[in-house]
Write a protein that holds these residues in place. Sequence first.
Motif, PDB file in Angstrom:
ATOM      1  N   SER B  30      12.427  25.136  12.190  1.00  0.00           N
ATOM      2  CA  SER B  30      13.573  25.132  12.535  1.00  0.00           C
ATOM      3  C   SER B  30      13.749  26.144  13.630  1.00  0.00           C
ATOM      4  N   ARG B  31      15.120  26.255  14.357  1.00  0.00           N
ATOM      5  CA  ARG B  31      15.559  27.182  15.356  1.00  0.00           C
ATOM      6  C   ARG B  31      15.337  28.693  14.895  1.00  0.00           C
ATOM      7  N   ARG B  32      15.542  28.961  13.658  1.00  0.00           N
ATOM      8  CA  ARG B  32      15.557  30.173  13.166  1.00  0.00           C
ATOM      9  C   ARG B  32      13.883  30.503  12.857  1.00  0.00           C
ATOM     10  N   GLU B  33      13.402  29.504  12.483  1.00  0.00           N
ATOM     11  CA  GLU B  33      12.054  29.570  12.194  1.00  0.00           C
ATOM     12  C   GLU B  33      11.015  29.984  13.531  1.00  0.00           C
ATOM     13  N   LEU B  34      11.531  29.170  14.424  1.00  0.00           N
ATOM     14  CA  LEU B  34      10.882  29.487  15.904  1.00  0.00           C
ATOM     15  C   LEU B  34      11.193  30.654  16.324  1.00  0.00           C
ATOM     16  N   ARG B  35      12.380  31.387  16.201  1.00  0.00           N
ATOM     17  CA  ARG B  35      12.771  32.550  16.655  1.00  0.00           C
ATOM     18  C   ARG B  35      11.899  33.696  16.009  1.00  0.00           C
ATOM     19  N   GLU B  36      11.566  33.587  14.662  1.00  0.00           N
ATOM     20  CA  GLU B  36      11.077  34.649  13.861  1.00  0.00           C
ATOM     21  C   GLU B  36       9.754  34.464  14.335  1.00  0.00           C
ATOM     22  N   LEU B  37       8.958  33.211  14.535  1.00  0.00           N
ATOM     23  CA  LEU B  37       7.471  33.097  15.050  1.00  0.00           C
ATOM     24  C   LEU B  37       7.540  33.810  16.306  1.00  0.00           C
ATOM     25  N   MET B  38       8.481  33.555  17.169  1.00  0.00           N
ATOM     26  CA  MET B  38       8.248  34.188  18.551  1.00  0.00           C
ATOM     27  C   MET B  38       8.349  35.815  18.691  1.00  0.00           C
ATOM     28  N   GLU B  39       9.164  36.148  17.706  1.00  0.00           N
ATOM     29  CA  GLU B  39       9.666  37.554  17.429  1.00  0.00           C
ATOM     30  C   GLU B  39       8.366  38.226  17.032  1.00  0.00           C
ATOM     31  N   SER B  48       9.374  39.767  27.836  1.00  0.00           N
ATOM     32  CA  SER B  48       9.756  39.460  29.291  1.00  0.00           C
ATOM     33  C   SER B  48      10.718  38.630  29.459  1.00  0.00           C
ATOM     34  N   GLN B  49      11.121  37.891  28.575  1.00  0.00           N
ATOM     35  CA  GLN B  49      12.438  36.902  28.804  1.00  0.00           C
ATOM     36  C   GLN B  49      13.584  37.580  28.714  1.00  0.00           C
ATOM     37  N   LYS B  50      14.361  37.698  29.815  1.00  0.00           N
ATOM     38  CA  LYS B  50      15.406  38.759  30.031  1.00  0.00           C
ATOM     39  C   LYS B  50      16.715  37.875  29.500  1.00  0.00           C
ATOM     40  N   ASP B  51      16.555  36.656  29.288  1.00  0.00           N
ATOM     41  CA  ASP B  51      17.985  35.748  29.022  1.00  0.00           C
ATOM     42  C   ASP B  51      17.794  35.873  27.453  1.00  0.00           C
ATOM     43  N   PRO B  52      18.999  36.209  26.913  1.00  0.00           N
ATOM     44  CA  PRO B  52      19.041  36.288  25.437  1.00  0.00           C
ATOM     45  C   PRO B  52      19.178  34.613  24.673  1.00  0.00           C
ATOM     46  N   ALA B  53      19.170  34.107  25.633  1.00  0.00           N
ATOM     47  CA  ALA B  53      19.384  32.417  25.155  1.00  0.00           C
ATOM     48  C   ALA B  53      17.895  31.979  25.102  1.00  0.00           C
ATOM     49  N   ALA B  54      16.901  32.543  25.423  1.00  0.00           N
ATOM     50  CA  ALA B  54      15.566  32.227  25.860  1.00  0.00           C
ATOM     51  C   ALA B  54      15.166  31.218  24.668  1.00  0.00           C
ATOM     52  N   ASP B  56      16.512  29.504  22.491  1.00  0.00           N
ATOM     53  CA  ASP B  56      17.269  28.492  22.364  1.00  0.00           C
ATOM     54  C   ASP B  56      16.816  27.514  23.470  1.00  0.00           C
ATOM     55  N   LYS B  57      16.713  27.956  24.844  1.00  0.00           N
ATOM     56  CA  LYS B  57      16.263  27.110  25.764  1.00  0.00           C
ATOM     57  C   LYS B  57      14.643  26.593  25.625  1.00  0.00           C
ATOM     58  N   ILE B  58      13.874  27.249  24.872  1.00  0.00           N
ATOM     59  CA  ILE B  58      12.395  26.874  24.510  1.00  0.00           C
ATOM     60  C   ILE B  58      12.378  25.712  23.699  1.00  0.00           C
ATOM     61  N   MET B  59      13.248  25.838  22.509  1.00  0.00           N
ATOM     62  CA  MET B  59      13.592  25.107  21.730  1.00  0.00           C
ATOM     63  C   MET B  59      13.934  23.564  22.383  1.00  0.00           C
ATOM     64  N   ARG B  60      14.737  23.875  23.294  1.00  0.00           N
ATOM     65  CA  ARG B  60      15.275  22.526  23.783  1.00  0.00           C
ATOM     66  C   ARG B  60      14.208  21.904  24.561  1.00  0.00           C
ATOM     67  N   ASP B  61      13.181  22.728  25.359  1.00  0.00           N
ATOM     68  CA  ASP B  61      12.088  22.191  26.039  1.00  0.00           C
ATOM     69  C   ASP B  61      11.080  21.679  24.853  1.00  0.00           C
ATOM     70  N   LEU B  62      10.867  22.143  24.001  1.00  0.00           N
ATOM     71  CA  LEU B  62       9.905  21.967  22.960  1.00  0.00           C
ATOM     72  C   LEU B  62      10.322  20.578  22.206  1.00  0.00           C
ATOM     73  N   ASP B  63      11.295  20.709  21.981  1.00  0.00           N
ATOM     74  CA  ASP B  63      11.812  19.471  20.963  1.00  0.00           C
ATOM     75  C   ASP B  63      11.966  18.305  21.757  1.00  0.00           C
ATOM     76  N   THR B  64      10.951  17.513  22.048  1.00  0.00           N
ATOM     77  CA  THR B  64      11.038  16.482  22.726  1.00  0.00           C
ATOM     78  C   THR B  64      11.385  15.341  22.275  1.00  0.00           C
ATOM     79  N   ASN B  65      11.482  15.177  21.175  1.00  0.00           N
ATOM     80  CA  ASN B  65      12.108  14.046  20.399  1.00  0.00           C
ATOM     81  C   ASN B  65      13.466  14.197  19.978  1.00  0.00           C
ATOM     82  N   GLY B  66      14.046  15.521  20.170  1.00  0.00           N
ATOM     83  CA  GLY B  66      15.416  15.922  19.789  1.00  0.00           C
ATOM     84  C   GLY B  66      15.989  15.808  18.557  1.00  0.00           C
ATOM     85  N   ASP B  67      15.107  16.164  17.578  1.00  0.00           N
ATOM     86  CA  ASP B  67      15.523  16.326  16.101  1.00  0.00           C
ATOM     87  C   ASP B  67      15.688  17.447  15.884  1.00  0.00           C
ATOM     88  N   GLY B  68      15.789  18.474  16.506  1.00  0.00           N
ATOM     89  CA  GLY B  68      16.375  19.909  16.350  1.00  0.00           C
ATOM     90  C   GLY B  68      15.225  20.774  15.402  1.00  0.00           C
TER      91      GLY B  68
END
Lengths: 99, 99
Positions: B30-39, B48-54, B56-68
């Motif tokens: 999930s988005r929360r699990e991805l955030r925890e993994l990346m942190e 190195s990603q200065k954008d606080p929404a990084a 979320d953006k990575i999630m959108r890019d990775l989630d190619t089938n759009g199921d969240g």
Amino acid sequence: MPSELEIAMESLIKVFHRYASKEGRSGTLSRRELRELMENELTNFLRSQKDPAAVDKIMRDLDTNGDGQVDFEEFVSLVVGLSIACEQCYQTTVAIKPT
Amino acid sequence: MPSELEIAMESLIKVFHRYASKEGRSGTLSRRELRELMENELTNFLRSQKDPAAVDKIMRDLDTNGDGQVDFEEFVSLVVGLSIACEQCYQTTVAIKPT
């Protein structure tokens, strides 16, 4: 201290360059270098391939730009394919528990 | 004994499932699990990603089938992208020696 995931990514790069630097172009794997890498690093996978021309076929599949060499991006696609195949086994055969 | 490459492939699978099994669907992040993994696992990259929404953006890019959710194949595409970026640094900044 690097994380387990960072160590894994570093290993992909180090293993590739360990073999790519053996002869010829240092940034790519020749057929011979690919064979050596697979014999040493993917022993179990290679053993499961009954076709003696398996490495040649894999080389042709990986070498998407057709230059007779496997670059890092092409090598990673092999690792990805094997990892996805392993992960599917993991999903279907092992109870998933946090480690 | 598994090779360095086999250990690296196993690490990708283990790290993914360590986080994917925390909540909800156990085979996806999930988005929360991805955030925890990346942190925890990609601390330097995230820093190195200065954008606080990084994430979320990575999630959108990775989630190619759009199921969240990010499945293993989608997760591996992040690892591949980062490994290729790291490898390019390695090629340009480090003298390549057999290890």
